[in-house]
Design a protein around this motif. Structure first.
Motif, PDB file in Angstrom:
ATOM      1  N   UNK A 106       0.877  -1.173   0.045  1.00 51.48           N
ATOM      2  CA  UNK A 106       0.166  -0.009   0.056  1.00 51.48           C
ATOM      3  C   UNK A 106       0.864   1.255  -0.046  1.00 51.48           C
ATOM      4  N   UNK A 107       0.505   2.242  -0.818  1.00 50.90           N
ATOM      5  CA  UNK A 107       1.078   3.536  -0.845  1.00 50.90           C
ATOM      6  C   UNK A 107       0.154   4.482  -0.096  1.00 50.90           C
ATOM      7  N   UNK A 108       0.573   5.052   0.969  1.00 55.85           N
ATOM      8  CA  UNK A 108      -0.263   6.146   1.786  1.00 55.85           C
ATOM      9  C   UNK A 108       0.223   7.245   1.946  1.00 55.85           C
ATOM     10  N   UNK A 109      -0.600   8.266   1.118  1.00 50.56           N
ATOM     11  CA  UNK A 109       0.022   9.760   1.349  1.00 50.56           C
ATOM     12  C   UNK A 109      -0.968  10.562   2.210  1.00 50.56           C
ATOM     13  N   UNK A 110      -0.281  11.429   2.942  1.00 46.09           N
ATOM     14  CA  UNK A 110      -0.859  12.100   4.058  1.00 46.09           C
ATOM     15  C   UNK A 110      -0.589  13.850   3.893  1.00 46.09           C
ATOM     16  N   UNK A 111      -1.444  14.367   4.403  1.00 38.89           N
ATOM     17  CA  UNK A 111      -1.287  15.818   4.217  1.00 38.89           C
ATOM     18  C   UNK A 111      -2.282  16.464   4.975  1.00 38.89           C
ATOM     19  N   UNK A 112      -2.582  17.740   4.616  1.00 35.87           N
ATOM     20  CA  UNK A 112      -3.418  18.616   5.352  1.00 35.87           C
ATOM     21  C   UNK A 112      -4.924  18.815   4.554  1.00 35.87           C
ATOM     22  N   UNK A 113      -5.876  18.349   5.341  1.00 34.31           N
ATOM     23  CA  UNK A 113      -7.092  18.617   4.711  1.00 34.31           C
ATOM     24  C   UNK A 113      -7.661  20.110   4.580  1.00 34.31           C
ATOM     25  N   UNK A 114      -8.442  20.211   3.697  1.00 35.99           N
ATOM     26  CA  UNK A 114      -8.984  21.751   3.411  1.00 35.99           C
ATOM     27  C   UNK A 114      -9.961  21.816   2.451  1.00 35.99           C
ATOM     28  N   UNK A 115     -10.321  23.241   2.049  1.00 30.11           N
ATOM     29  CA  UNK A 115     -11.110  23.598   1.099  1.00 30.11           C
ATOM     30  C   UNK A 115     -10.620  23.235  -0.055  1.00 30.11           C
ATOM     31  N   UNK A 116     -11.403  22.976  -1.248  1.00 33.08           N
ATOM     32  CA  UNK A 116     -10.777  22.468  -2.387  1.00 33.08           C
ATOM     33  C   UNK A 116     -10.609  23.734  -3.313  1.00 33.08           C
ATOM     34  N   UNK A 176       0.179  14.020  -4.444  1.00 28.11           N
ATOM     35  CA  UNK A 176       1.280  13.313  -3.932  1.00 28.11           C
ATOM     36  C   UNK A 176       1.162  11.637  -4.333  1.00 28.11           C
ATOM     37  N   UNK A 177       0.193  11.294  -3.994  1.00 23.25           N
ATOM     38  CA  UNK A 177      -0.039   9.884  -4.340  1.00 23.25           C
ATOM     39  C   UNK A 177      -0.282   9.443  -5.699  1.00 23.25           C
ATOM     40  N   UNK A 178      -0.655  10.369  -6.408  1.00 21.19           N
ATOM     41  CA  UNK A 178      -0.696  10.311  -8.058  1.00 21.19           C
ATOM     42  C   UNK A 178       0.547  10.314  -8.524  1.00 21.19           C
ATOM     43  N   UNK A 203      10.474   8.544  -3.245  1.00 24.09           N
ATOM     44  CA  UNK A 203      11.354   9.959  -2.702  1.00 24.09           C
ATOM     45  C   UNK A 203      10.478  11.019  -2.304  1.00 24.09           C
ATOM     46  N   UNK A 204       9.488  10.578  -1.576  1.00 24.53           N
ATOM     47  CA  UNK A 204       8.635  11.591  -0.857  1.00 24.53           C
ATOM     48  C   UNK A 204       8.277  11.351   0.412  1.00 24.53           C
ATOM     49  N   UNK A 205       8.532  12.055   1.538  1.00 24.33           N
ATOM     50  CA  UNK A 205       8.386  11.705   2.808  1.00 24.33           C
ATOM     51  C   UNK A 205       6.741  11.778   3.075  1.00 24.33           C
ATOM     52  N   UNK A 206       6.039  12.382   2.163  1.00 24.10           N
ATOM     53  CA  UNK A 206       4.541  12.400   2.349  1.00 24.10           C
ATOM     54  C   UNK A 206       3.884  11.080   2.067  1.00 24.10           C
TER      55      UNK A 206
END
Length: 560
Positions: free
Chosen positions: A213-223, A234-236, A349-352
């Protein structure tokens, strides 16, 4: 049944069947089995097992149905030999995958015969092989063939969903009933091209399925306000890198022999391509051409990674905090999975983005007997398992529960308490410990430590399945298959190959069984219909397949 005098490779003068009558009887059995809907889930394989049991009982061959759960039957029957050699197992699974009825042009469980083909779910995968194995056992019994080894007939449940109620249950609970030296199973085919048999493909091994599994994490917010740490972005990017990755080619005994023997029977351009695979100067170009023109052959050459599922977001105007992709890994025997996970992390190569290693399950199994009674039964499987899980939790061992409260049980009452009275004690309960961080070299020690910590002989600790090596090309059974092919299809060749998908042969190979995958006569059209719409099998081809299996079985089991 008509019998005719004949000569076999190993057994000398013998009575051989009238193969036309064999084909007709086998077609009747196959039609009956296809009409029994054993779609998995839910399976209901016992219905098909009962049919086989009735056929065997009419011939005086004793059979036994073994169930992990009601309705999930496995059938085992045995023809006894002299015991000079260890048994041969003839196996095929009883369950089938589901259907999209609206896309079929015939009733998928109607067993319609048209233009020499029998149509229906399971006609090729795997009730055709089941009918062949049944017929071979009937022939050996009717003809009174003297056997130097037992011949075991197995129809197993749950192959299409991992084998928990099938081959895994049989290996863990009833190994004495199927213990064998050799096994013939699904996994190959007799390939027909332009109306002629080109080769008999024998699967000597298969690739191991894993999920990364590849799990990308960040901050949620308004589109309406795009963010640089958008997990979907990041996941793409990570999925694109993995999707473009081509793992290195790694030939083994089976794949090297496959391409070397395929070249002489192929058109000149294809033959040159297959030969170039082992040429250091031309191999890279040959591999790229195969990648573009034959995804099957390309998959035989290497471990493959295919993005298959992407999950992320729940509203069009909300940037999610997390997104996830599933990578379907099909690993060659001997693949170093921890090294692969590390390589993927370096590639992305992405810490996210976290690369989550495949789950490696150590299973804890507690047993009791199903019965209505007091909740304080000493052999209550749930009570024992809960105590075992509690002992593991605080140890700090390099294993962890798959989830903090993850203990899934095989009895429906425990998944849905309303489904059964609360005082019913389940026969079996199971928890999973994730041993993904344990290296292969340390697995035996980890299992031993768990056994020591749990301290309950009623709890079975089952290690993760090992990655078995392919079955050898020089065994007596493989040579018997080559001899049978030369007799039944003299203008063809026998090709060993590595199956990119999985079968019930893998856990048998892990037990030391030399297992080989076979299949009926098929062209590109038949292979394209496997697990698809309008699945079918050639009845004439199935008859020839039965002849090949019979000749091989006679050589490997018959007494001179």
């Amino acid at each position: 049944m008509l019998l005719v005098a004949g000569e076999t490779a190993a057994a000398g003068p013998a009575l051989l069947p009238d193969w036309q009558q064999v084909q007709e009887e086998m077609a009747q059995h196959l039609a009956a089995l296809v009409r029994i809907d054993t779609t998995n889930p839910p399976g209901n394989e016992t219905r098909a097992a009962r049919y086989i049991e009735d056929v065997l009982n009419q011939e005086g061959i004793p059979a036994e149905i073994l169930e992990l759960e009601p309705g999930r039957g496995n059938i085992v029957a045995r023809l006894e030999g002299s015991g000079e050699d260890r048994p041969l197992l003839l196996m095929a699974h009883l369950d089938v995958v589901g259907v999209e009825r609206e896309r079929w042009t015939v009733d998928p469980f109607g067993a319609r015969v048209e233009n020499g083909f029998l149509y229906g779910r399971g006609a090729f995968d795997d009730k055709g092989m089941l009918a062949v194995n049944l017929e071979v056992v009937l022939l050996l019994h009717r003809l009174g063939v003297p056997l130097r080894r037992d011949v075991i007939l197995l129809g197993e449940a749950d192959e299409e969903s991992g084998g928990r109620a099938g081959i895994r249950f049989l290996i863990e609970r009833h190994w004495d009933k199927i213990d064998c030296e050799y096994a013939l199973n699904e996994g190959g085919w007799i390939f027909e091209k332009d109306g002629a048999i080109q080769y008999a493909g024998v699967a000597t091994g298969e690739k191991a399925p894993h999920r990364i599994r590849l799990v990308a994490r960040g901050s949620s917010g308004h589109g309406s306000m795009p963010r640089l740490d958008n997990p979907i972005t990041h996941l793409a990017a990570a999925v694109a890198k993995v999707g473009a990755l081509q793992m290195p080619m790694r030939l083994n005994e089976t794949t090297r022999a496959f391409f070397r023997k395929l070249a002489p029977i192929s058109p000149p351009a294809d033959a040159a391509l297959y030969r170039d695979l082992e040429d250091p100067e031309r191999s890279a170009d040959a591999q790229e051409k195969l990648r573009a023109t034959s995804i099957y052959y390309n998959a035989m050459l290497r471990t493959t990674l295919a993005p298959t599922i992407i999950k992320g977001g729940f509203r069009a105007n909300v940037i999610p905090a997390e997104a996830e992709a599933t990578i379907d890994v099909r690993a060659l025997p001997g693949e170093d999975l921890p090294a692969m996970v590390a390589m993927l992390a370096e590639l992305i190569d992405d810490p996210a983005v976290e690369v989550v290693a495949p789950l490696r399950e150590i299973r804890l199994i507690a047993q009791s007997s199903i019965r209505q009674g007091a909740a304080g039964r000493l052999d209550n499987a749930v009570t024992r398992l809960a105590a075992a899980v509690a002992r593991i939790g605080p140890t700090g061992m390099p294993v962890r529960l798959q989830e903090a409260t993850r203990a899934f049980f095989r009895q429906p009452a425990l998944v849905s308490p309303a489904a059964r009275p609360a005082l019913v004690v389940p026969a079996e309960a199971e928890a999973v410990v994730d041993a993904g961080e344990v290296p292969d070299a340390g697995m035996a020690a980890a299992v031993a430590r768990l056994v020591e910590l749990i301290g309950d002989p009623a709890i079975e600790v089952v290690p993760p399945p090992v990655d078995p090596a392919p079955s050898p090309l020089g065994s007596d059974l493989y040579r018997a298959l080559e001899h049978a092919q030369a007799q039944v299809f003299p203008k063809a060749v026998t090709l060993p190959f590595l199956l990119p998908a999985g079968t019930d042969s893998a856990p048998l190979r892990a037990k030391g069984v030399k297992a080989y995958g076979l299949g009926g006569v098929a062209g590109g059209e038949e292979l394209a219909r496997l697990h698809g719409n309008d699945e079918r099998v050639s009845l004439a081809g199935l008859g020839r397949f039965a002849e090949l299996v019979y000749q091989a079985v006679l050589e490997i089991t018959g007494r001179p």
